[in-house]
Design an enzyme around this catalytic site. Structure first.
Site, PDB file in Angstrom:
ATOM      1  N   GLN A 118      -7.164   3.412  -6.044  1.00 37.23           N
ATOM      2  CA  GLN A 118      -7.225   4.563  -6.934  1.00 37.23           C
ATOM      3  C   GLN A 118      -5.810   4.932  -7.397  1.00 37.23           C
ATOM      4  O   GLN A 118      -5.646   5.857  -8.179  1.00 37.23           O
ATOM      5  CB  GLN A 118      -7.843   5.760  -6.191  1.00 37.23           C
ATOM      6  N   HIS A 136      -8.201   3.499 -11.496  1.00 39.20           N
ATOM      7  CA  HIS A 136      -7.634   4.570 -12.340  1.00 39.20           C
ATOM      8  C   HIS A 136      -6.535   4.074 -13.260  1.00 39.20           C
ATOM      9  O   HIS A 136      -5.767   4.871 -13.791  1.00 39.20           O
ATOM     10  CB  HIS A 136      -7.100   5.706 -11.454  1.00 39.20           C
ATOM     11  N   CYS A 144      -3.142   1.713 -26.831  1.00 43.03           N
ATOM     12  CA  CYS A 144      -3.352   2.482 -28.053  1.00 43.03           C
ATOM     13  C   CYS A 144      -4.382   3.573 -27.756  1.00 43.03           C
ATOM     14  O   CYS A 144      -5.434   3.299 -27.188  1.00 43.03           O
ATOM     15  CB  CYS A 144      -3.851   1.562 -29.162  1.00 43.03           C
ATOM     16  N   GLY A 204      -6.045   6.191   3.323  1.00 38.09           N
ATOM     17  CA  GLY A 204      -5.248   7.207   2.642  1.00 38.09           C
ATOM     18  C   GLY A 204      -5.937   7.876   1.474  1.00 38.09           C
ATOM     19  O   GLY A 204      -5.295   8.244   0.503  1.00 38.09           O
TER      20      GLY A 204
HETATM   21 ZN    ZN Z   1      -4.054   1.093 -32.411  1.00 39.66          ZN
END
Ligand code: ZN
Length: 262
Positions: A118, A136, A144, A204
């Protein structure tokens, strides 16, 4: 048949030895597939500030939810970009620790392995882990904000938020923000590993946030053993088959060396 839950607790004195039950060592040694779920705790031992703790100095007056949501980025892309630039620099200045390295060794020892993290700091990769999925994203990557394509070439020096060369939209960090879904392929790989593994180490992480929080349950439903490695009690502790109560930098090297000791 489920093994009886065993809790190997130790004092918080780092010099104390964490007792590891022999059934756990045997299970790990025999396992064909070991999966690992890591969270902020393993990075904190390297000095990476946890998400909440990253509110220092310049950033104390902002709530993380005002810095890590698509709407925050739409409102003030420069502020969000700068916060991530600051965190990226902090992450680059720390090193993987003994816990990260023990997981690299574990990957070498077992026939099938998947590290599910994570964390967005890339410390597992820098330590040498190869078979891993990032639930994540990764703070070092940029994409973009419109097309979602990963952009390799961008300037960290620019005073403005850089833009996509293809469509002109702002670039953003390739991390999962509040209000956003986890990357589908990463979550599917994590769930597949939870179903098929014989042992799942949960390291953790308080394992409170779904969908990652569902992985230990999924593993147990399919006959896997769940082992918590955490210095603190978490909501998972009562359900785990084994609890190694200690810092991962101490517990993991010991777990790996004790499992494969001749
Ligand atoms: Zn773009």
């Amino acid at each position: 048949m489920r093994l009886r839950a065993f809790s190997a607790r130790c004092s918080m004195n780092p010099a104390s030895v964490i007792a590891i039950p022999s059934e756990l060592l045997r299970a790990l040694r025999r396992a064909r597939f070991v999966a690992v779920l890591t969270g902020a705790g393993i990075s904190a031992e390297s000095g990476v500030a946890t998400f909440r703790d990253a509110q220092t100095g310049l950033w104390t007056r902002f709530d993380p939810r005002e810095l890590a949501t698509p709407s925050a980025f739409a409102r003030n892309p420069k502020r969000v970009w700068d916060w991530y630039a600051w965190r990226r620099e902090r992450v680059a200045s720390v090193e993987p620790n003994a816990g990260h390295r023990a997981l690299v060794e574990l990957e070498r020892r077992v026939p099938e392995f998947l590290l599910i993290t994570q964390n967005v700091d890339g410390l597992h990769q820098r330590a040498g882990s190869r078979k891993l999925v990032e639930l994540h994203g990764n703070i070092a990557r940029v994409k973009c904000s419109r097309e979602g394509t990963i952009v390799e070439n961008w300037s960290a020096e620019a005073s403005e938020v850089p833009r996509c060369a293809n469509c002109g939209a702002f670039l953003r960090p390739d991390v999962v923000w509040f209000e956003e879904l986890l990357p589908e392929h990463a979550l599917a790989a994590a769930e597949d590993a939870a179903r098929r593994c014989e042992v799942l180490l949960v390291i953790g992480t308080s394992a409170e946030v779904y969908p990652a929080a569902g992985l230990p349950t999924l593993a147990q439903e399919h006959g896997g053993l769940v082992v918590e490695v955490n210095p603190n009690e978490t909501p998972l502790s009562a359900r785990a088959d084994y609890v190694l109560r200690g810092a991962s930098g101490a517990a993991l090297p010991r777990l790996v060396s004790a499992s494969w000791m001749p």
